[in-house]
Scaffold this motif. Structure first.
Motif, mmCIF file in Angstrom:
data_model
loop_
_atom_site.group_PDB
_atom_site.id
_atom_site.type_symbol
_atom_site.label_atom_id
_atom_site.label_comp_id
_atom_site.label_asym_id
_atom_site.label_seq_id
_atom_site.Cartn_x
_atom_site.Cartn_y
_atom_site.Cartn_z
ATOM 1 N N ALA A 61 32.248 27.523 36.071
ATOM 2 C CA ALA A 61 32.180 28.782 36.815
ATOM 3 C C ALA A 61 30.757 29.077 37.267
ATOM 4 O O ALA A 61 30.521 29.503 38.404
ATOM 5 N N LEU A 62 29.796 28.843 36.371
ATOM 6 C CA LEU A 62 28.403 29.097 36.720
ATOM 7 C C LEU A 62 27.962 28.246 37.900
ATOM 8 O O LEU A 62 27.285 28.729 38.822
ATOM 9 N N GLU A 63 28.326 26.968 37.882
ATOM 10 C CA GLU A 63 27.928 26.098 38.987
ATOM 11 C C GLU A 63 28.518 26.583 40.301
ATOM 12 O O GLU A 63 27.822 26.624 41.326
ATOM 13 N N ARG A 64 29.778 26.984 40.283
ATOM 14 C CA ARG A 64 30.423 27.425 41.519
ATOM 15 C C ARG A 64 29.773 28.689 42.077
ATOM 16 O O ARG A 64 29.510 28.789 43.279
ATOM 17 N N ALA A 114 17.509 41.121 37.827
ATOM 18 C CA ALA A 114 18.681 40.323 38.175
ATOM 19 C C ALA A 114 19.183 39.536 36.973
ATOM 20 O O ALA A 114 20.392 39.377 36.780
ATOM 21 N N GLY A 115 18.262 39.052 36.149
ATOM 22 C CA GLY A 115 18.664 38.308 34.960
ATOM 23 C C GLY A 115 19.437 39.160 33.979
ATOM 24 O O GLY A 115 20.375 38.688 33.328
ATOM 25 N N GLY A 116 19.060 40.427 33.887
ATOM 26 C CA GLY A 116 19.786 41.330 32.998
ATOM 27 C C GLY A 116 21.221 41.521 33.445
ATOM 28 O O GLY A 116 22.153 41.542 32.617
ATOM 29 N N ALA A 169 30.236 37.501 41.314
ATOM 30 C CA ALA A 169 31.246 36.462 41.494
ATOM 31 C C ALA A 169 31.719 35.902 40.164
ATOM 32 O O ALA A 169 32.898 35.563 40.001
ATOM 33 N N LEU A 170 30.816 35.801 39.192
ATOM 34 C CA LEU A 170 31.185 35.272 37.876
ATOM 35 C C LEU A 170 32.241 36.151 37.218
ATOM 36 O O LEU A 170 33.162 35.655 36.568
ATOM 37 N N ARG A 171 32.101 37.442 37.385
ATOM 38 C CA ARG A 171 33.082 38.371 36.799
ATOM 39 C C ARG A 171 34.479 38.183 37.396
ATOM 40 O O ARG A 171 35.474 38.544 36.781
ATOM 41 N N ALA A 172 34.531 37.629 38.610
ATOM 42 C CA ALA A 172 35.811 37.467 39.296
ATOM 43 C C ALA A 172 36.427 36.078 39.105
ATOM 44 O O ALA A 172 37.555 35.842 39.549
ATOM 45 N N ARG A 173 35.712 35.151 38.446
ATOM 46 C CA ARG A 173 36.254 33.815 38.259
ATOM 47 C C ARG A 173 37.409 33.836 37.259
ATOM 48 O O ARG A 173 37.486 34.710 36.394
ATOM 49 N N PRO A 174 38.338 32.867 37.350
ATOM 50 C CA PRO A 174 39.468 32.815 36.408
ATOM 51 C C PRO A 174 38.992 32.775 34.959
ATOM 52 O O PRO A 174 38.036 32.068 34.628
ATOM 53 N N ALA A 175 39.666 33.518 34.112
ATOM 54 C CA ALA A 175 39.239 33.635 32.716
ATOM 55 C C ALA A 175 39.303 32.311 31.970
ATOM 56 O O ALA A 175 38.547 32.091 31.018
ATOM 57 N N ASP A 176 40.214 31.390 32.381
ATOM 58 C CA ASP A 176 40.362 30.130 31.658
ATOM 59 C C ASP A 176 39.463 29.024 32.206
ATOM 60 O O ASP A 176 39.500 27.890 31.715
ATOM 61 N N GLU A 177 38.644 29.333 33.185
ATOM 62 C CA GLU A 177 37.741 28.329 33.746
ATOM 63 C C GLU A 177 36.561 28.122 32.792
ATOM 64 O O GLU A 177 35.967 29.098 32.329
ATOM 65 N N PRO A 178 36.193 26.882 32.473
ATOM 66 C CA PRO A 178 35.039 26.656 31.606
ATOM 67 C C PRO A 178 33.791 27.345 32.157
ATOM 68 O O PRO A 178 33.563 27.365 33.371
ATOM 69 N N MET A 217 21.118 36.077 42.483
ATOM 70 C CA MET A 217 21.562 36.224 41.098
ATOM 71 C C MET A 217 22.542 37.382 40.949
ATOM 72 O O MET A 217 23.522 37.298 40.196
ATOM 73 N N LEU A 218 22.297 38.475 41.662
ATOM 74 C CA LEU A 218 23.198 39.618 41.585
ATOM 75 C C LEU A 218 24.567 39.268 42.165
ATOM 76 O O LEU A 218 25.608 39.640 41.603
ATOM 77 N N ARG A 219 24.582 38.542 43.279
ATOM 78 C CA ARG A 219 25.859 38.124 43.858
ATOM 79 C C ARG A 219 26.563 37.137 42.936
ATOM 80 O O ARG A 219 27.794 37.168 42.792
ATOM 81 N N ALA A 220 25.793 36.237 42.320
ATOM 82 C CA ALA A 220 26.396 35.277 41.397
ATOM 83 C C ALA A 220 26.998 35.987 40.188
ATOM 84 O O ALA A 220 28.069 35.607 39.699
ATOM 85 N N ALA A 221 26.317 37.024 39.702
ATOM 86 C CA ALA A 221 26.853 37.785 38.567
ATOM 87 C C ALA A 221 28.166 38.447 38.936
ATOM 88 O O ALA A 221 29.137 38.433 38.162
#
Length: 215
Positions: free
Chosen positions: A97-100, A141-143, A84-93, A78-82
């Motif tokens: 992004a969450l699934e990726r 991790a959820g936080g 990575a989420l911050r680094a995803r393109p801003a215009d991606e739904p 979850m921490l790695r996903a968080a």
């Protein structure tokens, strides 16, 4: 205990970061393997450190107990996903992004497990001490994940419901998929179950019976 997770004080993908991650993962796997083989009460920190090829002092740099080491893998995902989420393109739904970012942490889970392994892990995860540690690790991790969702959606993780709900839903999706994976007969790969669970969330959890509630 230090919070040695990817991205803490290192350039993304840096050598020091990769070494720390590899050590943390090796310790977590060693703790899980030994506990599954010997029983939780028969595993010491010295045993885990020796299995991972490091010193007990190094173990203590990463984890405060064998319980934390065993459950850390899910929280670290979850921490790695968080991150990575911050680094995803801003215009991606958002849900794309969450699934990726979530599925990226399950690339090694595309094969069916050994039934003896999953049976042992089921017994292990029934231990109250591990269940308590899982709750604590999941909350932390959820936080962090909620904060990443908030940053992406322009919401406030402290005052808005949305980011916390998304984080809780993603955690629940992973946990539900893992529970099904541990009990599947015949065994099935974990990654497709996680993808299916996330897909159901993204679709709004439609009623599988097709029934419609009265307005």
């Amino acid at each position: 205990m230090t919070n040695d997770v990817p991205g803490a004080g290192d350039a993304p993908g840096g050598l020091r970061e990769r070494k720390k991650l590899a050590t943390r993962q090796a310790l977590s796997w060693a703790a899980l393997r030994l506990a599954q083989e010997r029983g939780l009460e028969n595993v010491r920190i010295d045993d885990i450190a020796a299995e991972a090829g490091v010193s007990p002092r190094t173990f203590n740099n990463y984890f405060s107990s064998k319980y934390e080491a065993i459950v850390s893998r899910n929280a670290d995902r979850m921490l790695r996903a968080a991150e990575a989420l911050r680094a995803r393109p801003a215009d991606e739904p958002l849900w794309d992004a969450l699934e990726r970012v979530v599925l990226a942490n399950f690339e090694e889970a595309d094969r069916s497990p050994d039934p003896a392994w999953t049976a042992g892990v089921r017994l292990l995860l029934a231990e109250p001490a591990l269940q308590a540690e899982m709750v604590k690790a999941g909350a932390a991790a959820g936080g962090d994940f909620a904060a990443a969702v908030a940053a992406r959606t322009g919401t406030d993780a402290d005052t808005d419901l949305y980011p916390g709900l998304v984080a809780a839903a993603v955690l629940a999706a992973q946990q539900t998929a893992t529970d099904r994976w541990l009990r599947a007969d015949p065994p099935v790969p974990l990654r497709p179950l996680v993808r299916e669970a996330l897909g159901l969330l993204a679709a709004g959890l439609p009623d599988p019976s097709g029934a419609r509630t009265a307005g």
